[in-house]
Design a protein around this motif. Structure first.
Motif, short mmCIF file in Angstrom:
data_model
loop_
_atom_site.label_atom_id
_atom_site.label_comp_id
_atom_site.label_asym_id
_atom_site.label_seq_id
_atom_site.Cartn_x
_atom_site.Cartn_y
_atom_site.Cartn_z
N PRO A 87 98.82 118.17 27.63
CA PRO A 87 98.22 116.90 27.15
C PRO A 87 98.64 115.70 27.97
O PRO A 87 97.83 114.80 28.23
N SER A 88 99.90 115.65 28.40
CA SER A 88 100.36 114.51 29.20
C SER A 88 99.64 114.45 30.54
O SER A 88 99.26 113.37 31.00
N MET A 89 99.45 115.61 31.19
CA MET A 89 98.70 115.62 32.45
C MET A 89 97.26 115.17 32.23
O MET A 89 96.69 114.43 33.04
N PHE A 90 96.68 115.59 31.13
CA PHE A 90 95.33 115.20 30.77
C PHE A 90 95.23 113.67 30.65
O PHE A 90 94.31 113.03 31.18
N VAL A 91 96.21 113.08 29.97
CA VAL A 91 96.23 111.62 29.76
C VAL A 91 96.43 110.88 31.08
O VAL A 91 95.75 109.88 31.35
N ASP A 92 97.37 111.34 31.90
CA ASP A 92 97.63 110.67 33.17
C ASP A 92 96.39 110.67 34.07
O ASP A 92 96.10 109.69 34.76
N THR A 93 95.65 111.79 34.06
CA THR A 93 94.44 111.87 34.88
C THR A 93 93.39 110.88 34.42
O THR A 93 92.81 110.15 35.23
N ILE A 94 93.14 110.81 33.12
CA ILE A 94 92.13 109.88 32.61
C ILE A 94 92.56 108.44 32.85
O ILE A 94 91.74 107.59 33.23
N THR A 95 93.85 108.15 32.64
CA THR A 95 94.33 106.78 32.82
C THR A 95 94.13 106.31 34.26
O THR A 95 93.68 105.18 34.50
N SER A 96 94.45 107.16 35.22
CA SER A 96 94.29 106.76 36.62
C SER A 96 92.84 106.53 36.97
O SER A 96 92.52 105.62 37.75
N HIS A 97 91.93 107.32 36.41
CA HIS A 97 90.51 107.14 36.72
C HIS A 97 89.95 105.89 36.04
O HIS A 97 89.10 105.21 36.62
N VAL A 98 90.40 105.59 34.83
CA VAL A 98 89.90 104.39 34.15
C VAL A 98 90.36 103.13 34.87
O VAL A 98 89.60 102.17 35.04
N LEU A 99 91.60 103.12 35.33
CA LEU A 99 92.12 101.94 36.04
C LEU A 99 91.48 101.79 37.41
O LEU A 99 91.21 100.68 37.86
N GLY A 100 91.23 102.90 38.11
CA GLY A 100 90.72 102.81 39.47
C GLY A 100 91.85 102.60 40.47
O GLY A 100 93.02 102.46 40.11
N GLU A 101 91.48 102.58 41.73
CA GLU A 101 92.48 102.47 42.79
C GLU A 101 93.17 101.12 42.79
O GLU A 101 94.34 101.00 43.14
N GLU A 102 92.46 100.07 42.44
CA GLU A 102 93.05 98.73 42.42
C GLU A 102 92.35 97.89 41.37
O GLU A 102 91.23 98.20 40.95
N GLN A 103 93.03 96.84 40.93
CA GLN A 103 92.50 95.93 39.91
C GLN A 103 92.59 94.51 40.45
O GLN A 103 93.66 94.08 40.90
N THR A 104 91.47 93.79 40.42
CA THR A 104 91.40 92.47 41.03
C THR A 104 90.71 91.50 40.09
O THR A 104 89.69 91.84 39.47
N LEU A 105 91.27 90.30 39.97
CA LEU A 105 90.63 89.22 39.21
C LEU A 105 89.67 88.48 40.13
O LEU A 105 90.07 88.00 41.20
N GLN A 359 92.66 120.89 19.36
CA GLN A 359 92.72 122.28 18.93
C GLN A 359 92.84 123.22 20.13
O GLN A 359 93.51 124.26 20.04
N VAL A 360 92.22 122.87 21.24
CA VAL A 360 92.36 123.69 22.45
C VAL A 360 93.81 123.65 22.93
O VAL A 360 94.36 124.67 23.36
N PHE A 361 94.43 122.49 22.86
CA PHE A 361 95.83 122.40 23.27
C PHE A 361 96.74 123.21 22.34
O PHE A 361 97.74 123.77 22.79
N ASP A 362 96.40 123.29 21.05
CA ASP A 362 97.18 124.13 20.14
C ASP A 362 97.05 125.60 20.54
O ASP A 362 98.05 126.34 20.56
N GLU A 363 95.82 126.03 20.86
CA GLU A 363 95.63 127.41 21.30
C GLU A 363 96.36 127.66 22.63
O GLU A 363 96.94 128.73 22.84
N LEU A 364 96.34 126.68 23.49
CA LEU A 364 97.01 126.81 24.78
C LEU A 364 98.52 126.92 24.59
O LEU A 364 99.19 127.72 25.27
N SER A 365 99.07 126.16 23.67
CA SER A 365 100.50 126.24 23.39
C SER A 365 100.86 127.62 22.83
O SER A 365 101.89 128.21 23.20
N ALA A 435 89.46 123.19 27.89
CA ALA A 435 89.92 121.82 27.62
C ALA A 435 89.30 120.83 28.60
O ALA A 435 88.88 119.74 28.20
N ALA A 436 89.25 121.20 29.88
CA ALA A 436 88.66 120.30 30.88
C ALA A 436 87.18 120.10 30.61
O ALA A 436 86.65 119.00 30.76
#
Length: 632
Positions: A87-105, A359-365, A435-436
């Motif tokens: 689950p942590s890897m899943f979250v880190d991947t989504i977070t990096s894609h939502v933020l993008g390579e850089e953030q500019t005002l 639920q998929v993560f529960d089965e995976l565990s 899960a993916a």
């Protein structure tokens, strides 16, 4: 028969995907009290109990602590379950894609400043954009964004708090855990609108060293009608509070409440105030309260919005002002709620990215746990020995160099579990793919795909299709927050009367997020070069497209100027077309050379007299004309 032995209640809301866990939803649909004591605190409103319990459950998945929570229901055996951080890897991947390579005002129109056709509006936009970016550097904005975005992806909600720091003379930004965030949404209010009153509340544990009991702290922002001026004071018990300022009484008039600075009364007797960012007077302002209560004083059935104010102990800010409904002189609450997904109609909360794959993560565990147990028997298999020399009452230990004396008819055998282990590991891979697929994160985004299977950028783009739709929806949910952030920053700088912001308007600005997908740069470069050579796109468009795919081009206009300064062939064509050396030099970014002044032509005077040299001039002229041959 006919008697109801038990009742079960099913609650369907934003957090109903977790109802399958008995730990979270009992027969009444409520979380387990032992596992989630924070959600059942006396001051927590009933409608927030499931939300707070869901936050703790999601955090446990992110921190590999689900087994510890499950032990409240399943006993100590639950602690043997393996959790390998999927689950942590899943979250880190989504977070990096939502933020993008850089953030500019960015401020629209700022890109036109500094050119030949610049306008005062463009210069102002460029000035505001520069100040915003300087503030972002000082406040470590990318780090704050990462903190909030990770909370938002895991829990479904994130919260920013902005405030003016008089000591540092700049706007500060903080990230709050949404479990501390309690908006007061009325029954007739639309949950999508930001409420007029919000609380940040959390419990402070007992501090025996400082002799402090367990306490509850609450910070409140309340948008309300403007009231007369207040100042520090004390109540009848000597407790520091804020009190209304009264004028000196006279013989003709009793003491009257004093208006705040810049406040006026309208024709109906209401107090109005004109803010620097507004064109029309406003009737409202925001009041800040920061107070603590001893938990032992909360006897009556109260919640976070109805705490007894006579038991509150108010804090004091750096300027010595008591934070008891302190007037902030602003007509907006500087809190930004960031939902992870677009809320349902009339709802306020977002949905966690883990909700649909839990639920998929529960089965995976479970499969990881079984695989770990099977690998133990595969690496150290069970051994059986037989023979006349074998003593059934004796324990034998197998190991390197061990010799067994089995005697006549002896044999030795092992139990092979390697096939079971291979099947379990194959099942683990299937669950990860499931899960993916459910979370719309293709293997190429997780880094588990073979790059050799993508022979072109088009194939890669097709593979990233589910991720594109996922990130587009998540960025749409954040679009309003990305616009509010620079808007609030500008207003707070003006409210703090910072000298750099005096006279500047509040301009539309936005937090721009960079590209999130891997790009076939070679293919894009060839496409841009071909289109530009065929004169199908301008140089500005070509540079902007290269910026989008990650080329190190900081400023498009500066890059174009550097390119033009070396485009001598284009300059030659421009000179031939215009015949103007100054325009050609301006194109190259240089100064035109000074042209030597052409001497004036001196013509002979008419009506000359003999002896004044005109005969010689006539002779030269005649010689230049020639004898004209036989035509003379």
């Amino acid at each position: 028969m006919g008697l109801i032995s038990g009742l079960r209640s099913v609650i369907i809301d934003r957090w109903s995907p977790f109802n399958y866990k008995p730990l979270y939803s009992d027969n009444l649909g409520m979380p387990n009290r032992r596992a989630f004591p924070e959600a059942h605190a006396t001051w927590v409103p009933p409608y927030d109990e499931r939300r707070l319990a869901a936050y703790k459950l999601l955090t446990a998945y992110d921190k590999n602590q689900v087994a510890e929570l499950s032990a409240f229901i399943d006993g100590d055996e639950a602690r043997e379950r393996r959790e390998f951080g999927d689950p942590s890897m899943f979250v880190d991947t989504i977070t990096s894609h939502v933020l993008g390579e850089e953030q500019t005002l960015t401020v629209p129109g700022a890109e036109h400043a500094g050119g030949d056709q610049t306008t005062p509006e463009a210069e102002t936009a460029e000035r505001v954009q520069t100040l915003l970016r300087e503030w972002a550097d000082e406040e470590l904005l990318p780090m704050r964004l990462l903190q909030t975005e990770r909370k938002t992806v895991v829990l479904g909600d994130g919260v920013y708090l902005l405030h003016w720091d008089a000591d540092k003379q700049r706007v500060r930004i903080k990230t709050f855990d949404p479990g501390f965030y309690f908006p007061i949404v009325g029954e007739d209010d639309d949950g999508s609108d930001f409420p007029d009153r919000i609380h940040f509340a959390w419990e402070l544990p007992e501090d025996k060293a400082r002799r402090l009991p367990a306490r509850l702290r609450r910070i409140t922002y309340h948008l309300d009608w403007i009231r007369p001026q207040s100042a520090n004071g004390v109540d009848r018990t000597g407790r520091p509070v804020r009190a209304t300022v009264l004028s000196e009484p006279t013989d003709e008039q009793a003491a009257q409440p004093v208006l705040g600075r810049g406040d006026t009364l309208d024709a109906h007797g209401s107090i109005t105030r004109l803010y620097p960012w507004a064109e029309q007077p406003s009737y409202k302002t925001v009041y800040l309260t920061d107070a603590t209560w001893e938990l032992g004083d909360l006897k009556a059935p109260v919640d976070v919005d109805t705490l007894p104010m006579d038991k509150a102990h108010f804090a004091t800010n750096g300027q010595g002002e008591i934070l008891d409904e302190l007037d902030l002189y602003q007509d907006f609450i500087p809190v930004i709620h960031v939902p992870n997904t677009v809320p349902e109609p009339g709802e306020h909360w977002g949905e966690s990215s883990l909700a649909k794959v839990m639920q998929v993560f529960d089965e995976l565990s479970g499969s990881d746990t079984d695989s770990s147990r099977a690998s133990a028997t595969t690496g150290s298999p069970m051994i059986g020995i037989s023979g006349k020399a074998v003593n059934g009452q004796q324990q034998y230990t197998a190991g390197p160099g061990i010799v067994f004396m089995m005697g006549e008819g002896g044999a030795i055998g092992t139990v092979d579990t390697s096939k079971n282990l291979a099947e379990l590991r194959s099942h683990v891979h299937d669950l990860r793919d499931r899960a993916a697929s459910t979370g719309r994160i293709p293997p190429v985004a997780l880094g588990t795909a073979d790059p050799a299977q993508f022979t072109s950028g088009y194939q890669l783009e097709l593979a990233l299709g589910p991720l594109d739709s996922l990130i587009s929806g998540m960025r749409l949910a954040r679009d309003h927050a990305d616009r509010l952030l620079p808007k609030f920053v500008q207003r707070l700088f003006q409210a703090g009367q910072h000298p750099d912001w005096i006279g500047l308007p509040v301009l539309p600005a936005k937090l721009m997020r960079g590209s999130y997908t891997p790009t076939d740069k070679a293919a894009v470069l060839e496409e841009v070069a071909t289109a530009y050579k065929a004169k199908l796109i301008s140089l500005e468009t070509a540079i902007r497209r290269l910026q989008e795919i990650g080329w190190p081009i900081e400023d498009a206009e500066d890059e174009i100027k550097r390119i033009d300064a070396r485009s001598f062939e284009d300059a030659r064509n421009l000179a031939d077309a215009l015949g103007n050396p100054k325009e050609t030099a301006r194109f190259l970014g240089r100064e035109a050379p000074n042209e030597p002044q052409t001497p004036a032509v001196i013509l002979p005077a008419t009506g000359t007299t003999p002896g004044d040299g005109t005969d010689a001039q006539t002779a030269v002229t005649a010689g230049a004309q020639g004898s004209q041959g036989n035509t003379g």
